[in-house]
Design an enzyme around this catalytic site. Structure first.
Site, mmCIF file in Angstrom:
data_model
loop_
_atom_site.group_PDB
_atom_site.id
_atom_site.type_symbol
_atom_site.label_atom_id
_atom_site.label_comp_id
_atom_site.label_asym_id
_atom_site.label_seq_id
_atom_site.Cartn_x
_atom_site.Cartn_y
_atom_site.Cartn_z
ATOM 1 N N ARG A 51 16.207 56.000 91.417
ATOM 2 C CA ARG A 51 15.819 55.689 92.600
ATOM 3 C C ARG A 51 15.478 56.825 93.438
ATOM 4 O O ARG A 51 14.297 56.875 94.175
ATOM 5 C CB ARG A 51 16.790 54.643 93.457
ATOM 6 C CG ARG A 51 17.005 53.226 92.984
ATOM 7 C CD ARG A 51 15.922 52.297 93.222
ATOM 8 N NE ARG A 51 15.457 52.284 94.557
ATOM 9 C CZ ARG A 51 15.844 51.477 95.461
ATOM 10 N NH1 ARG A 51 16.664 50.662 95.193
ATOM 11 N NH2 ARG A 51 15.407 51.638 96.598
ATOM 12 N N ARG A 99 13.162 48.124 105.764
ATOM 13 C CA ARG A 99 13.856 47.060 105.137
ATOM 14 C C ARG A 99 14.012 45.740 105.938
ATOM 15 O O ARG A 99 14.845 46.142 107.050
ATOM 16 C CB ARG A 99 15.288 47.478 104.481
ATOM 17 C CG ARG A 99 15.948 46.408 103.942
ATOM 18 C CD ARG A 99 17.177 46.712 103.055
ATOM 19 N NE ARG A 99 16.878 47.504 101.853
ATOM 20 C CZ ARG A 99 17.763 47.500 100.769
ATOM 21 N NH1 ARG A 99 18.937 47.242 101.168
ATOM 22 N NH2 ARG A 99 17.509 47.874 99.643
ATOM 23 N N ASP A 137 19.508 40.060 88.478
ATOM 24 C CA ASP A 137 19.679 40.531 89.635
ATOM 25 C C ASP A 137 20.951 39.439 90.283
ATOM 26 O O ASP A 137 21.092 38.349 89.764
ATOM 27 C CB ASP A 137 18.650 40.552 90.575
ATOM 28 C CG ASP A 137 18.971 41.252 91.874
ATOM 29 O OD1 ASP A 137 19.820 41.885 92.237
ATOM 30 O OD2 ASP A 137 17.984 41.060 92.943
ATOM 31 N N GLN A 162 12.284 49.931 93.892
ATOM 32 C CA GLN A 162 13.103 49.566 92.803
ATOM 33 C C GLN A 162 12.249 49.194 91.646
ATOM 34 O O GLN A 162 12.662 49.865 90.437
ATOM 35 C CB GLN A 162 13.871 48.090 93.238
ATOM 36 C CG GLN A 162 14.816 47.889 92.048
ATOM 37 C CD GLN A 162 16.312 48.658 92.104
ATOM 38 O OE1 GLN A 162 16.769 48.915 93.034
ATOM 39 N NE2 GLN A 162 16.292 49.194 90.813
ATOM 40 N N CYS A 208 19.505 46.120 89.181
ATOM 41 C CA CYS A 208 19.136 46.773 90.547
ATOM 42 C C CYS A 208 20.309 47.288 91.286
ATOM 43 O O CYS A 208 20.529 48.433 91.870
ATOM 44 C CB CYS A 208 18.276 46.094 91.200
ATOM 45 S SG CYS A 208 18.873 44.782 92.117
ATOM 46 N N HIS A 213 10.434 44.178 96.314
ATOM 47 C CA HIS A 213 11.173 45.486 96.295
ATOM 48 C C HIS A 213 10.493 46.476 95.381
ATOM 49 O O HIS A 213 11.105 47.077 94.252
ATOM 50 C CB HIS A 213 12.621 45.215 95.593
ATOM 51 C CG HIS A 213 13.961 46.336 96.384
ATOM 52 N ND1 HIS A 213 13.357 47.346 96.927
ATOM 53 C CD2 HIS A 213 15.167 46.489 95.836
ATOM 54 C CE1 HIS A 213 14.390 47.963 97.130
ATOM 55 N NE2 HIS A 213 15.266 47.635 96.595
HETATM 56 N N1 CP Z 1 19.113 48.266 94.579
HETATM 57 C C1 CP Z 1 19.167 48.669 95.905
HETATM 58 O O1 CP Z 1 18.055 48.090 96.616
HETATM 59 O O2 CP Z 1 20.380 48.951 96.378
HETATM 60 P P1 CP Z 1 20.831 48.854 98.007
HETATM 61 O O3 CP Z 1 20.578 47.537 98.681
HETATM 62 O O4 CP Z 1 22.060 49.583 98.071
HETATM 63 O O5 CP Z 1 19.683 50.019 98.779
HETATM 64 N N1 NVA Z 2 17.805 40.718 95.443
HETATM 65 C C1 NVA Z 2 18.731 41.578 96.318
HETATM 66 C C2 NVA Z 2 18.397 42.809 95.992
HETATM 67 C C3 NVA Z 2 19.344 43.856 96.379
HETATM 68 C C4 NVA Z 2 19.088 45.329 96.357
HETATM 69 C C5 NVA Z 2 18.845 41.364 97.498
HETATM 70 O O1 NVA Z 2 17.695 41.126 98.148
HETATM 71 O O2 NVA Z 2 19.795 41.175 98.301
#
Ligand code: CP
Ligand code: NVA
Length: 302
Positions: free
Chosen positions: A286, A99, A218, A129, A258, A126
């Site tokens: 997930r 990440r 989101d 997701q 999400c 992502h």
């Molecule tokens: N939806 C999602 O990716 O959640 P987290 O940031 O908690 O992993």
């Molecule tokens: N768009 C958000 C998603 C979190 C799971 C971010 O990148 O913070």
């Protein structure tokens, strides 16, 4: 040895995405422990609840050992180069999952890795997701081809991957995004090329949502954009998914997010906590989606 990466939803073909969805719903006992005795690196430069827990559990369910590592611990390009970290870790692990703030870091990892690289969220995409999102829609709506998915809000990492996966399954895609936070023409064209039944973008979310079978949103401010949050709250005024907006969707429409969510900003409490909301099924998916993706990357056939 050749291997596959999963950095974008479209790294899978449409047929392969269907296989991953089947693997996600295959009983764990039938998947054959493809990670038996193997490690999987999980590197996080940003916080996580769902992704960390679902990925750790998916690795364990496939017989492997997840090694959680905070970004600052390995210090990508700080303590040592992304390339050195990747070359070293690919000697320990069957897969490298990350990440990252900057999507280009994943490309640099993929360029030197001898094992699959998996995107656990970047500023651009992502895809894990997205697999959970289409799995959840399929469980609620049945065959997705010809159904309409609407995304309201910032055309961000989650929106991009959701639209790609939805396009690959032949859905109609509608976006309700403000100017400057929307999908560019080349991205809209790309969704058509991926197989979307149609692609439309509107400024008016009431039009975008009308008749939709699934409505997604989101956060307005993603991780890494915190300094823009005041400006974003102003730009996104009027982009809240309310009961009034949901009433314009199909009468059996589902609401998805999400998470993490901001009740009273991108979605009203009565919608996200109401009968149309699938947020917890989506979050639980997930883990199943991650297991399907990892099994596919390890060569498990459905
Ligand atoms: N939806 C999602 O990716 O959640 P987290 O940031 O908690 O992993
Ligand atoms: N768009 C958000 C998603 C979190 C799971 C971010 O990148 O913070």
């Amino acid at each position: 040895m050749t291997h596959r990466n999963f950095m974008h939803a479209y790294d899978l073909s449409a047929t392969e995405l269907q296989s991953v969805l089947t693997l996600a719903e295959t009983p764990i006992s039938k998947l054959g422990r493809p990670l038996d005795g193997k490690g999987v690196a999980l590197i996080f430069e940003k916080p996580s609840n769902r992704t960390r827990h679902s990925m750790e559990m998916a690795v364990v369910q496939l017989g492997g050992h997840p090694v959680y590592t905070r970004g600052e611990e390995v210090g990508m390009d700080v303590r040592e180069s992304v390339e050195d970290i990747t070359n070293v870790m690919s000697g320990y692990h069957a897969m490298l999952c990350a990440r990252v703030f900057d999507h280009s870091v994943l490309h640099r990892m993929a360029a030197v890795s001898s094992v699959p690289v998996v995107n656990m969220l970047s500023d651009f995409a992502h895809p894990l997701q997205a697999v959970a999102d289409v799995l959840t829609m399929q469980q609620s709506l049945g065959k997705l081809s010809g159904k309409t998915v609407t995304y309201v809000g910032d055309f961000n990492n989650v929106a991009r991957s959701l639209c790609e996966a939805s396009a690959m399954l032949g859905m109609h895609i509608r976006l309700g995004c403000p100017e400057g936070y929307d999908a560019q023409d080349n991205e809209l064209l790309g969704l058509t090329e991926l197989g979307a039944a149609s692609v439309e973008q509107y400024r008016d979310i009431a039009i975008a949502v009308t008749g939709a079978h699934a409505v997604h949103t989101d956060t307005w401010t993603s991780m890494g954009q915190e300094s823009e949050s005041a400006e974003r709250e102003s730009v996104f005024t009027g982009f809240e998914v309310t009961n009034e907006i949901m009433s314009l969707a199909d009468s059996n429409a589902i609401f998805m997010h999400c998470l993490p969510a901001h009740r009273g900003q991108e979605v009203s409490p009565s919608v996200i906590d109401g009968p149309q909301s699938k947020i917890y099924q989506q979050a639980h998916n997930r883990m199943h989606a991650a297991r399907g993706v990892l099994a596919f990357l390890m060569g498990v056939q459905q």
